[in-house]
Design a protein around this motif. Sequence first.
Motif, PDB file in Angstrom:
ATOM      1  N   GLN A 110      55.958  73.235 -22.790  1.00 18.15           N
ATOM      2  CA  GLN A 110      54.597  73.871 -22.534  1.00 18.15           C
ATOM      3  C   GLN A 110      54.897  75.216 -23.100  1.00 18.15           C
ATOM      4  OE1 GLN A 110      56.889  72.454 -20.343  1.00 18.15           O
ATOM      5  NE2 GLN A 110      57.444  73.713 -18.789  1.00 18.15           N
ATOM      6  N   ARG A 135      66.762  78.919 -19.426  1.00 15.23           N
ATOM      7  CA  ARG A 135      66.869  78.507 -18.123  1.00 15.23           C
ATOM      8  C   ARG A 135      68.236  77.846 -17.548  1.00 15.23           C
ATOM      9  NH1 ARG A 135      61.627  78.806 -15.108  1.00 15.23           N
ATOM     10  NH2 ARG A 135      62.843  78.137 -13.580  1.00 15.23           N
ATOM     11  N   ARG A 178      52.018  82.143  -1.717  1.00 20.50           N
ATOM     12  CA  ARG A 178      52.476  82.759  -3.246  1.00 20.50           C
ATOM     13  C   ARG A 178      52.259  81.954  -4.406  1.00 20.50           C
ATOM     14  NH1 ARG A 178      57.945  82.516  -5.670  1.00 20.50           N
ATOM     15  NH2 ARG A 178      58.267  84.677  -6.318  1.00 20.50           N
ATOM     16  N   LEU A 235      50.497  77.911 -16.712  1.00 20.52           N
ATOM     17  CA  LEU A 235      51.322  78.893 -17.434  1.00 20.52           C
ATOM     18  C   LEU A 235      50.196  79.793 -18.237  1.00 20.52           C
ATOM     19  CD1 LEU A 235      54.031  80.250 -18.300  1.00 20.52           C
ATOM     20  CD2 LEU A 235      53.889  78.779 -20.137  1.00 20.52           C
ATOM     21  N   LEU A 267      51.751  73.270 -16.379  1.00 20.99           N
ATOM     22  CA  LEU A 267      53.104  73.004 -16.313  1.00 20.99           C
ATOM     23  C   LEU A 267      53.223  71.638 -15.224  1.00 20.99           C
ATOM     24  CD1 LEU A 267      53.813  76.651 -15.301  1.00 20.99           C
ATOM     25  CD2 LEU A 267      54.435  75.396 -17.414  1.00 20.99           C
ATOM     26  N   LYS A 268      53.988  71.603 -14.226  1.00 23.54           N
ATOM     27  CA  LYS A 268      54.058  70.387 -13.537  1.00 23.54           C
ATOM     28  C   LYS A 268      52.462  70.506 -12.578  1.00 23.54           C
ATOM     29  CE  LYS A 268      56.387  73.494 -10.294  1.00 23.54           C
ATOM     30  NZ  LYS A 268      57.853  73.765  -9.837  1.00 23.54           N
ATOM     31  N   LEU A 276      60.995  75.166 -24.068  1.00 20.34           N
ATOM     32  CA  LEU A 276      60.240  74.134 -23.302  1.00 20.34           C
ATOM     33  C   LEU A 276      58.816  73.837 -23.925  1.00 20.34           C
ATOM     34  CD1 LEU A 276      60.615  75.959 -19.853  1.00 20.34           C
ATOM     35  CD2 LEU A 276      61.480  73.558 -20.309  1.00 20.34           C
ATOM     36  N   GLU A 296      64.319  89.623 -13.062  1.00 18.50           N
ATOM     37  CA  GLU A 296      65.239  88.639 -13.834  1.00 18.50           C
ATOM     38  C   GLU A 296      65.881  89.089 -14.906  1.00 18.50           C
ATOM     39  OE1 GLU A 296      62.642  85.424 -15.311  1.00 18.50           O
ATOM     40  OE2 GLU A 296      62.094  84.872 -13.279  1.00 18.50           O
ATOM     41  N   ASP A 308      67.880  83.256 -12.875  1.00 17.05           N
ATOM     42  CA  ASP A 308      67.171  82.071 -13.348  1.00 17.05           C
ATOM     43  C   ASP A 308      67.655  81.607 -15.022  1.00 17.05           C
ATOM     44  OD1 ASP A 308      65.721  81.965 -11.224  1.00 17.05           O
ATOM     45  OD2 ASP A 308      63.940  83.009 -11.854  1.00 17.05           O
ATOM     46  N   GLU A 349      62.536  79.468 -22.519  1.00 15.87           N
ATOM     47  CA  GLU A 349      61.460  80.014 -22.230  1.00 15.87           C
ATOM     48  C   GLU A 349      61.068  81.405 -22.469  1.00 15.87           C
ATOM     49  OE1 GLU A 349      61.061  79.379 -17.974  1.00 15.87           O
ATOM     50  OE2 GLU A 349      62.125  81.321 -17.559  1.00 15.87           O
ATOM     51  N   LEU A 350      59.753  81.532 -22.305  1.00  9.97           N
ATOM     52  CA  LEU A 350      59.419  82.925 -22.465  1.00  9.97           C
ATOM     53  C   LEU A 350      59.445  83.482 -20.559  1.00  9.97           C
ATOM     54  CD1 LEU A 350      55.963  82.837 -24.150  1.00  9.97           C
ATOM     55  CD2 LEU A 350      58.135  83.711 -25.035  1.00  9.97           C
ATOM     56  N   PRO A 351      60.353  84.328 -20.577  1.00 12.34           N
ATOM     57  CA  PRO A 351      60.678  84.792 -18.971  1.00 12.34           C
ATOM     58  C   PRO A 351      59.255  85.066 -18.185  1.00 12.34           C
ATOM     59  CG  PRO A 351      61.564  86.450 -20.349  1.00 12.34           C
ATOM     60  CD  PRO A 351      61.004  85.488 -21.185  1.00 12.34           C
ATOM     61  N   GLY A 352      59.491  84.990 -16.963  1.00 15.88           N
ATOM     62  CA  GLY A 352      58.118  85.204 -16.000  1.00 15.88           C
ATOM     63  C   GLY A 352      58.253  84.647 -14.783  1.00 15.88           C
ATOM     64  N   GLY A 353      57.361  84.381 -14.070  1.00 18.39           N
ATOM     65  CA  GLY A 353      57.426  83.655 -12.778  1.00 18.39           C
ATOM     66  C   GLY A 353      56.050  83.680 -12.018  1.00 18.39           C
TER      67      GLY A 353
HETATM   68  N1  523 Z   1      57.800  77.905 -16.206  1.00 17.78           N
HETATM   69  C1  523 Z   1      57.503  77.433 -17.578  1.00 17.78           C
HETATM   70  N2  523 Z   1      57.390  78.137 -18.460  1.00 17.78           N
HETATM   71  C2  523 Z   1      57.857  79.570 -18.362  1.00 17.78           C
HETATM   72  C3  523 Z   1      57.980  80.000 -17.053  1.00 17.78           C
HETATM   73  C4  523 Z   1      58.123  81.626 -16.813  1.00 17.78           C
HETATM   74  C5  523 Z   1      58.030  79.083 -15.999  1.00 17.78           C
HETATM   75  O1  523 Z   1      57.379  76.197 -17.788  1.00 17.78           O
HETATM   76  N3  523 Z   1      57.627  80.469 -19.451  1.00 17.78           N
HETATM   77  C6  523 Z   1      57.677  77.063 -15.109  1.00 17.78           C
HETATM   78  C7  523 Z   1      58.989  76.473 -14.491  1.00 17.78           C
HETATM   79  C8  523 Z   1      58.922  76.206 -13.109  1.00 17.78           C
HETATM   80  C9  523 Z   1      57.611  77.062 -12.774  1.00 17.78           C
HETATM   81  O2  523 Z   1      56.778  77.378 -14.296  1.00 17.78           O
HETATM   82  O3  523 Z   1      58.407  74.932 -12.962  1.00 17.78           O
HETATM   83  C10 523 Z   1      57.864  78.382 -11.934  1.00 17.78           C
HETATM   84  O4  523 Z   1      58.453  79.257 -12.688  1.00 17.78           O
HETATM   85  P1  523 Z   1      59.740  80.103 -12.126  1.00 17.78           P
HETATM   86  O5  523 Z   1      60.746  79.121 -11.538  1.00 17.78           O
HETATM   87  O6  523 Z   1      60.376  80.892 -12.950  1.00 17.78           O
HETATM   88  O7  523 Z   1      58.974  80.984 -10.959  1.00 17.78           O
HETATM   89  P2  523 Z   1      59.550  82.001  -9.989  1.00 17.78           P
HETATM   90  O8  523 Z   1      60.759  82.981 -10.690  1.00 17.78           O
HETATM   91  O9  523 Z   1      58.682  82.531  -9.430  1.00 17.78           O
HETATM   92  O10 523 Z   1      60.231  80.925  -9.029  1.00 17.78           O
HETATM   93  P3  523 Z   1      61.134  81.399  -7.995  1.00 17.78           P
HETATM   94  O11 523 Z   1      62.603  81.159  -8.419  1.00 17.78           O
HETATM   95  O12 523 Z   1      60.669  79.986  -7.012  1.00 17.78           O
HETATM   96  O13 523 Z   1      60.912  82.478  -7.228  1.00 17.78           O
END
Ligand code: 523
Length: 150
Positions: free
Chosen positions: A135, A41, A12, A98, A92-93, A133, A75, A115, A52-56
């Motif tokens: 980043q 967050r 994933r 990003l 990021l980590k 954040l 979300e 989240d 943050e700017l929302p996403g994943g």
């Molecule tokens: N960030 C980040 N900035 C940012 C986002 C959307 C995410 O720094 N604008 C980082 C935070 C986490 C990693 O990116 O270390 C993954 O983001 P996360 O947890 O929002 O991703 P998801 O929603 O896909 O993760 P799961 O909760 O595991 O499904």
Amino acid sequence: MTERTTDPTAPRGHHRDTDPGVVVVVAGAVYDQGRLLAARRSAPAELAGRWELPGGKLEPGESPEEALVRELREELGVETEPGERIPGEWPLKPGYVLRVWTARLLSGVPRPLEDHDELRWLARHELDSVDWLDQDRPAVAEAALRLPAA
Ligand code: 523
């Protein structure tokens, strides 16, 4: 240039147009009526309270735009239309990057369903009022330049 993830066996978030070991996180600079959406967050502990700017993460087989629309629906409970990619890529980590797209709110009122524990619509002059954040800051600065007039 294609941006699609095509490897169904990839874990994933893995994305083939970069180093296969790098997880791509997509985020949306969501705008509506000249304001940008900021999301606070709620997890994990080291990021909780920061904005943050929302996403994943991208899922296998998704384009970044598809992932963004899905994440914003899950979300925030809204439908959005992705626009342009904001140039750049921010580390990021370790192993995560990003990438940010603009997105226009099509329908719904954003709610912090997953989240996040607070959302705010910020006008350009309010963008410094939340603790972004680190980043996300360069992308927010770029997004500010692209904020359409109300
Ligand atoms: N960030 C980040 N900035 C940012 C986002 C959307 C995410 O720094 N604008 C980082 C935070 C986490 C990693 O990116 O270390 C993954 O983001 P996360 O947890 O929002 O991703 P998801 O929603 O896909 O993760 P799961 O909760 O595991 O499904």
